[in-house]
Scaffold this motif. Structure first.
Motif, short mmCIF file in Angstrom:
data_model
loop_
_atom_site.label_atom_id
_atom_site.label_comp_id
_atom_site.label_asym_id
_atom_site.label_seq_id
_atom_site.Cartn_x
_atom_site.Cartn_y
_atom_site.Cartn_z
N THR A 1 -10.00 -7.30 -6.51
CA THR A 1 -9.60 -8.01 -5.30
C THR A 1 -10.62 -9.09 -4.98
O THR A 1 -11.82 -8.84 -5.03
N SER B 1 -11.59 -12.81 -2.46
CA SER B 1 -11.36 -13.61 -1.26
C SER B 1 -12.16 -14.89 -1.40
O SER B 1 -13.31 -14.87 -1.87
N GLN C 1 -1.17 -25.46 4.08
CA GLN C 1 -1.05 -24.14 3.46
C GLN C 1 -2.28 -23.91 2.59
O GLN C 1 -2.73 -24.82 1.89
N PHE D 1 -4.80 -20.56 0.49
CA PHE D 1 -5.02 -19.16 0.14
C PHE D 1 -6.38 -18.66 0.61
O PHE D 1 -6.72 -17.49 0.41
N CYS D 2 -7.17 -19.51 1.25
CA CYS D 2 -8.52 -19.15 1.64
C CYS D 2 -8.54 -17.98 2.62
O CYS D 2 -7.70 -17.89 3.52
N ASP E 1 -7.58 -15.10 2.49
CA ASP E 1 -6.61 -14.03 2.23
C ASP E 1 -7.05 -13.24 1.00
O ASP E 1 -7.54 -13.80 0.02
N LYS E 2 -6.86 -11.92 1.03
CA LYS E 2 -7.20 -11.11 -0.13
C LYS E 2 -6.21 -11.36 -1.25
O LYS E 2 -5.00 -11.35 -1.04
N GLN E 3 -6.75 -11.62 -2.43
CA GLN E 3 -5.93 -11.81 -3.62
C GLN E 3 -6.19 -10.63 -4.55
O GLN E 3 -7.32 -10.46 -5.04
#
Length: 207
Positions: free
Chosen positions: A109, A111, A129, A131-132, A134-136
């Motif tokens: 995981t 971030s 928009q 993805f920063c 947020d857990k990936q």
């Protein structure tokens, strides 16, 4: 009378010192969130702005946005931008893709943190928009494309500090999230830091 006056002064001094100490403690606890709010509101420190949509008009200035990627210590992913840089026009919305891959045999995981440089561009770099933060979560061997939708506020054209600047860098660093029930700590030292190479362009324009 003199003793009473001296005693009163001492009590006043003590109360003032107690107030100073209490104020310093309050600042110590409040400085981080206040600083983060200040950065988000002003772009200080290269913090981009956020918006739900792009309501600005198309500007008249062409800029170059360079994408930089990095990995925190011990993060075993591959991470790169699909294209290393993009020619953009102020006021126009663009989409940049970032690619992350987990080459290990365990779920990991991550971030991401981010910033814009030079810092002065932070107040004009607007993300629609991202993805920063947020857990990936990537399973073993999984590869994912993460879009960032952004535009440069045309107001930067009136900023005298930016008259001679046309290059701006958007940088991301992915860190492994520790103590997460969905991830196992792994270390693959032979994997090099974030890689970036020329890839097919991916952008969407609009006003």
């Amino acid at each position: 009378m003199a003793r009473r006056t001296l005693g009163q002064r001492n009590r006043n001094l003590m109360m003032m010192l107690v107030g100073v100490v209490a104020g310093m403690i309050g600042l110590a606890y409040g400085s981080v969130p206040l600083y983060e709010l200040f950065c988000k509101a002003t772009g200080f420190g290269g913090t981009p702005q956020r918006a739900d949509t792009n309501n600005s008009i198309v500007g008249s200035r062409d800029m170059i946005v360079t994408f930089n990627t990095d990995l925190g210590a011990g993060m075993p992913w591959h991470f790169r931008p699909e294209v290393p840089k993009m020619d953009v026009r102020t006021g126009v919305t663009y989409t940049a893709l970032f690619v992350a891959e987990n080459p290990t045999d365990q779920t990991v995981t991550g971030s991401a943190t981010f910033n814009v440089s030079p810092d002065v561009f932070g107040q004009y770099f607007v993300k629609v928009q991202c993805f920063c933060f947020d857990k990936q979560v990537l399973k073993p061997g999984e590869r994912v494309e993460m879009p960032v939708v952004f535009f440069l506020d045309p107001k930067l054209e009136q900023d005298p500090y930016l008259n001679k600047l046309r290059d701006v860098t958007l940088a991301y660093t992915f860190f492994q999230v520790e103590n997460d029930p969905e991830t196992a700590q792994v270390a693959v030292p032979e994997i090099r830091p974030a890689e970036a190479g020329p890839q097919p362009a991916s952008q969407a324009g609009g006003s």
